[in-house]
Design an enzyme around this catalytic site. Structure first.
Site, PDB file in Angstrom:
ATOM      1  N   ASN A  45       3.827  12.425   8.892  1.00 41.47           N
ATOM      2  CA  ASN A  45       3.185  13.581   8.273  1.00 41.47           C
ATOM      3  C   ASN A  45       4.141  14.771   8.267  1.00 41.47           C
ATOM      4  O   ASN A  45       4.949  14.965   9.180  1.00 41.47           O
ATOM      5  CB  ASN A  45       1.838  13.930   8.934  1.00 41.47           C
ATOM      6  CG  ASN A  45       1.895  14.125  10.432  1.00 41.47           C
ATOM      7  OD1 ASN A  45       2.737  13.540  11.107  1.00 41.47           O
ATOM      8  ND2 ASN A  45       1.004  14.925  10.958  1.00 41.47           N
ATOM      9  N   ILE A  46       4.049  15.543   7.193  1.00 40.48           N
ATOM     10  CA  ILE A  46       4.923  16.705   7.002  1.00 40.48           C
ATOM     11  C   ILE A  46       4.037  17.899   6.680  1.00 40.48           C
ATOM     12  O   ILE A  46       3.411  17.949   5.612  1.00 40.48           O
ATOM     13  CB  ILE A  46       5.931  16.452   5.851  1.00 40.48           C
ATOM     14  CG1 ILE A  46       6.750  15.177   6.112  1.00 40.48           C
ATOM     15  CG2 ILE A  46       6.849  17.671   5.672  1.00 40.48           C
ATOM     16  CD1 ILE A  46       7.640  14.753   4.936  1.00 40.48           C
ATOM     17  N   CYS A  56       0.271  13.699   4.268  1.00 38.95           N
ATOM     18  CA  CYS A  56      -0.024  12.724   5.324  1.00 38.95           C
ATOM     19  C   CYS A  56       1.064  11.649   5.381  1.00 38.95           C
ATOM     20  O   CYS A  56       1.745  11.364   4.379  1.00 38.95           O
ATOM     21  CB  CYS A  56      -1.358  12.036   5.065  1.00 38.95           C
ATOM     22  SG  CYS A  56      -2.787  13.113   5.185  1.00 38.95           S
ATOM     23  N   GLU A  58       0.790   8.466   5.462  1.00 38.97           N
ATOM     24  CA  GLU A  58       0.566   7.339   4.545  1.00 38.97           C
ATOM     25  C   GLU A  58       1.209   7.601   3.189  1.00 38.97           C
ATOM     26  O   GLU A  58       1.878   6.744   2.615  1.00 38.97           O
ATOM     27  CB  GLU A  58      -0.939   7.123   4.318  1.00 38.97           C
ATOM     28  CG  GLU A  58      -1.723   6.722   5.538  1.00 38.97           C
ATOM     29  CD  GLU A  58      -2.286   7.907   6.309  1.00 38.97           C
ATOM     30  OE1 GLU A  58      -1.566   8.922   6.472  1.00 38.97           O
ATOM     31  OE2 GLU A  58      -3.423   7.818   6.759  1.00 38.97           O
ATOM     32  N   CYS A  89      -7.278   9.708   5.421  1.00 38.88           N
ATOM     33  CA  CYS A  89      -8.161  10.661   4.749  1.00 38.88           C
ATOM     34  C   CYS A  89      -8.508  10.138   3.344  1.00 38.88           C
ATOM     35  O   CYS A  89      -7.931   9.147   2.873  1.00 38.88           O
ATOM     36  CB  CYS A  89      -7.483  12.033   4.663  1.00 38.88           C
ATOM     37  SG  CYS A  89      -6.150  12.105   3.441  1.00 38.88           S
ATOM     38  N   CYS A  92      -5.570   9.798   0.890  1.00 39.64           N
ATOM     39  CA  CYS A  92      -4.701   8.653   1.196  1.00 39.64           C
ATOM     40  C   CYS A  92      -5.380   7.340   0.819  1.00 39.64           C
ATOM     41  O   CYS A  92      -4.709   6.403   0.387  1.00 39.64           O
ATOM     42  CB  CYS A  92      -4.307   8.653   2.668  1.00 39.64           C
ATOM     43  SG  CYS A  92      -3.106   9.949   3.043  1.00 39.64           S
TER      44      CYS A  92
HETATM   45  N1  THU Z   1      -2.789  13.031   8.984  1.00 39.74           N
HETATM   46  C1  THU Z   1      -2.043  11.971   8.536  1.00 39.74           C
HETATM   47  O1  THU Z   1      -0.821  12.091   8.375  1.00 39.74           O
HETATM   48  N2  THU Z   1      -2.662  10.816   8.302  1.00 39.74           N
HETATM   49  C2  THU Z   1      -3.962  10.551   8.615  1.00 39.74           C
HETATM   50  O2  THU Z   1      -4.411   9.436   8.440  1.00 39.74           O
HETATM   51  C3  THU Z   1      -4.817  11.618   9.125  1.00 39.74           C
HETATM   52  C4  THU Z   1      -4.219  12.961   9.143  1.00 39.74           C
HETATM   53  C5  THU Z   1      -2.104  14.283   9.321  1.00 39.74           C
HETATM   54  C6  THU Z   1      -2.275  15.429   8.381  1.00 39.74           C
HETATM   55  C7  THU Z   1      -2.002  16.600   9.308  1.00 39.74           C
HETATM   56  O3  THU Z   1      -0.612  16.832   9.370  1.00 39.74           O
HETATM   57  C8  THU Z   1      -2.476  16.145  10.664  1.00 39.74           C
HETATM   58  O4  THU Z   1      -2.572  14.727  10.564  1.00 39.74           O
HETATM   59  C9  THU Z   1      -3.805  16.719  11.091  1.00 39.74           C
HETATM   60  O5  THU Z   1      -4.763  16.549  10.140  1.00 39.74           O
END
Ligand code: THU
Length: 127
Positions: A45-46, A56, A58, A89, A92
């Site tokens: 995640n960035i 995210c 994914e 989410c 994604c």
């Molecule tokens: N996030 C993801 O990268 N993937 C997920 O499946 C759930 C949420 C990240 C987004 C954000 O940077 C952090 O988690 C908190 O929501």
């Protein structure tokens, strides 16, 4: 999926989580996709100071695969040891549906492992 490939996918998701840029949430996530020709791409995640620009893990992993020419994947693993299971989410789930035909989805926090299918996460998806 063969057990050794599954373990490689989980290992790549875990490795990718170490690269997470998440200064705002502190919730590091890694994802790894298995392309139909057997390649594995990881992503993290960035986040961004303008919160809604966050991407995210994914979508980063899938975008890396697609931009490298792999437009179909058969499995995705999502990993976070951040205290709650990293279920994808809604955005994604739609992104996963676009580039797979009912992919296997493995969600893990390093202890619990949930294995499901993308059609269960997003039934009647728009494609
Ligand atoms: N996030 C993801 O990268 N993937 C997920 O499946 C759930 C949420 C990240 C987004 C954000 O940077 C952090 O988690 C908190 O929501």
């Amino acid at each position: 999926m063969k057990e050794d490939v599954k373990n490689q996918l989980i290992a790549e998701a875990k490795r990718s989580a170490e690269k997470a840029y998440c200064p705002y949430s502190g919730y590091a996530v890694g994802a790894a996709v298995l392309t139909e020709d057997g390649r594995i791409y990881g992503g993290c995640n960035i986040e961004n100071a303008s919160y809604s620009l966050t991407i995210c893990a994914e979508r980063v992993a899938i975008s890396k695969a697609v931009s490298d020419g792999a437009k179909k994947f058969t499995a995705i693993c999502i990993y976070s040891a951040g205290g709650k299971m990293p279920y994808p989410c809604g955005a994604c789930r739609q992104f996963i549906a676009e580039f797979s035909d009912d992919a296997e989805v493995i969600v893990t926090d390093g202890k619990e492992v949930c294995e499901t299918k993308s059609s269960k996460l997003l039934p009647c998806s728009f494609r």
